[in-house]
Each structure stands twice: as C-alpha cells, then as structure tokens.
Design an enzyme around this catalytic site. Structure first.
Site, PDB file in Angstrom:
ATOM      1  N   GLU A  84      20.168 -49.345   3.234  1.00  0.00           N
ATOM      2  CA  GLU A  84      20.736 -50.144   3.835  1.00  0.00           C
ATOM      3  C   GLU A  84      21.673 -49.871   4.915  1.00  0.00           C
ATOM      4  OE1 GLU A  84      19.370 -53.170   3.166  1.00  0.00           O
ATOM      5  OE2 GLU A  84      18.650 -53.088   1.039  1.00  0.00           O
ATOM      6  N   CYS A 146      25.516 -56.144  -4.823  1.00  0.00           N
ATOM      7  CA  CYS A 146      25.164 -54.905  -4.218  1.00  0.00           C
ATOM      8  C   CYS A 146      25.756 -54.833  -2.510  1.00  0.00           C
ATOM      9  CB  CYS A 146      23.971 -54.269  -3.910  1.00  0.00           C
ATOM     10  SG  CYS A 146      23.077 -53.860  -5.759  1.00  0.00           S
ATOM     11  N   HIS A 165      19.453 -48.838  -2.364  1.00  0.00           N
ATOM     12  CA  HIS A 165      18.776 -49.567  -3.395  1.00  0.00           C
ATOM     13  C   HIS A 165      17.749 -48.531  -4.058  1.00  0.00           C
ATOM     14  CE1 HIS A 165      20.248 -53.693  -2.088  1.00  0.00           C
ATOM     15  NE2 HIS A 165      20.396 -53.590  -3.371  1.00  0.00           N
TER      16      HIS A 165
END
Length: 207
Positions: A84, A146, A165
């Site tokens: 991410e 998250c 993730h």
C-alpha cells in the site's frame, strides 16, 4: 525524535473468527528470522480498535523513534501480497471489534487528506513482478483499521512506514512461503530508505 536502527513490525490482534490474526503470526515469524545483522526488529500486536491503535502507534514513534515501521494486515479474498502506497485520513465509517467508529470518521483532525510512504511501492512491486511473485501495488488501503493505523504511522513517522496486506488464501497464505517474501520485501524497502538514489536506478531497470 532521534532515529535509531530499529524497525517496528506490527500485526493485528484477534478479529472476528481469527483468534490468532495471521498478520500477528507473520510479525512474530519475522522477528525470529530478522532483517539482517544491522537491524533490530521490535514487534507489537495492535488491537483492532481505533482508539487503541491510534494511541499505540503514536507512542511507538514517540518513545522508540524507529528508522522505519512496517504494518501487516490481512486482505480477505486476496491470494497475493499488496503493498500500500497511501494512507487516508478520512472515510472511516465501519465499527471496530468494540463496535466503535470515530465520530469525525478521520484519523488526525486537521491532518492532510492523504499521506504517501517515502518508499516507492510501485518500484518494489515491479521488481517482484519480474520474478512472477504474487506482489502488487495499491493506492487504496481500504478505510478500515489497516488504513487507519497506516495513516497514523505515516503522520507521526514523517512517512517512514509501510503497510503490507497479506493474503488469507493461495500459496502465500502459508507462513513458510510468506515470511521469507516479507523479509525480502522489507529489506528492499530499507535499501531504498537508506539510498533514495537507488529508487531512480530501480525505476529505470523495471520500466
């Protein structure tokens, strides 16, 4: 805040039917294998709670002053590892394990709408794509714990953080396969952190 040679790795606590969260198990395994001789690894389990996550992340940066923080979370329905790039400050409308949701629906009131990691996740993902490894790049971390934790860490750590993730299905759901990949990914991120010029060189290589 005086930076040291420690890398913080977090995983999440129990969530729904996951009494032992795979992200926390991966963090524990990473601690065991390490990130090279020059790097100390400190692990921390983060409850799936907005209030507790916000407090823990702020305290980690203020008291430990790590050189980098890596946050591991789970991606339901995914069979690949997702790197991410961006943490979002607002849009948090789903309740945590306590049923709580921030009244303002944001992480840091008055903070930027979005924050990007200092690490170029697209470069890292492309390097692994060449080797046909299940690693992809994303700019939408999902607006849940998250993403919330990631934004808080980017904010307090001057963007020296990563959110990875991990999958719950496929071959990479096995910690025996996942942990060596995570170890390599994080060590590549640390190389980029220590030598930003390497990012440009890698970009030329993988484009």
């Amino acid at each position: 805040m005086t930076e040291n040679g420690t890398v913080v790795v977090t995983g999440f606590g129990p969530f729904r039917q996951l009494l032992v969260n795979p992200s926390w198990e991966a963090a524990r395994r990473l601690k065991a294998v390490g990130l090279g001789k020059k790097t100390d690894v400190y692990i921390k389990e983060v409850p799936v709670s907005y209030v507790k996550a916000q407090k823990i992340i702020a305290e980690l940066w203020q008291t430990m002053a790590p050189k980098f923080a890596v946050h591991l979370g789970i991606a339901r329905g995914s069979s690949v590892v997702i790197l991410e790039q961006t943490g979002a400050n607002s849009g948090y409308r789903d309740g945590d394990v306590c049923g709580f949701c921030p009244e303002t629906h944001c992480c840091i009131e008055g903070g930027p709408d979005k924050l990007d990691s200092v690490i170029d996740m697209k470069v890292v993902s492309k390097l692994f794509k060449q080797e046909d490894v299940g690693v992809i790049y994303s700019r939408d971390a999902g607006r849940y714990l998250c993403d919330f934790t990631y934004y808080c860490s980017l904010y307090h750590g001057q963007r020296r953080a990563a959110l990875i993730h991990i999958p719950l299905s496929g071959s990479l759901a096995s910690t025996d396969r996942l942990v060596p990949l995570l170890q390599t990914l994080i060590m590549d991120m640390l190389k980029q952190l220590e030598d930003p010029t390497e990012t440009a060189l890698q970009s030329v290589t993988v484009t």
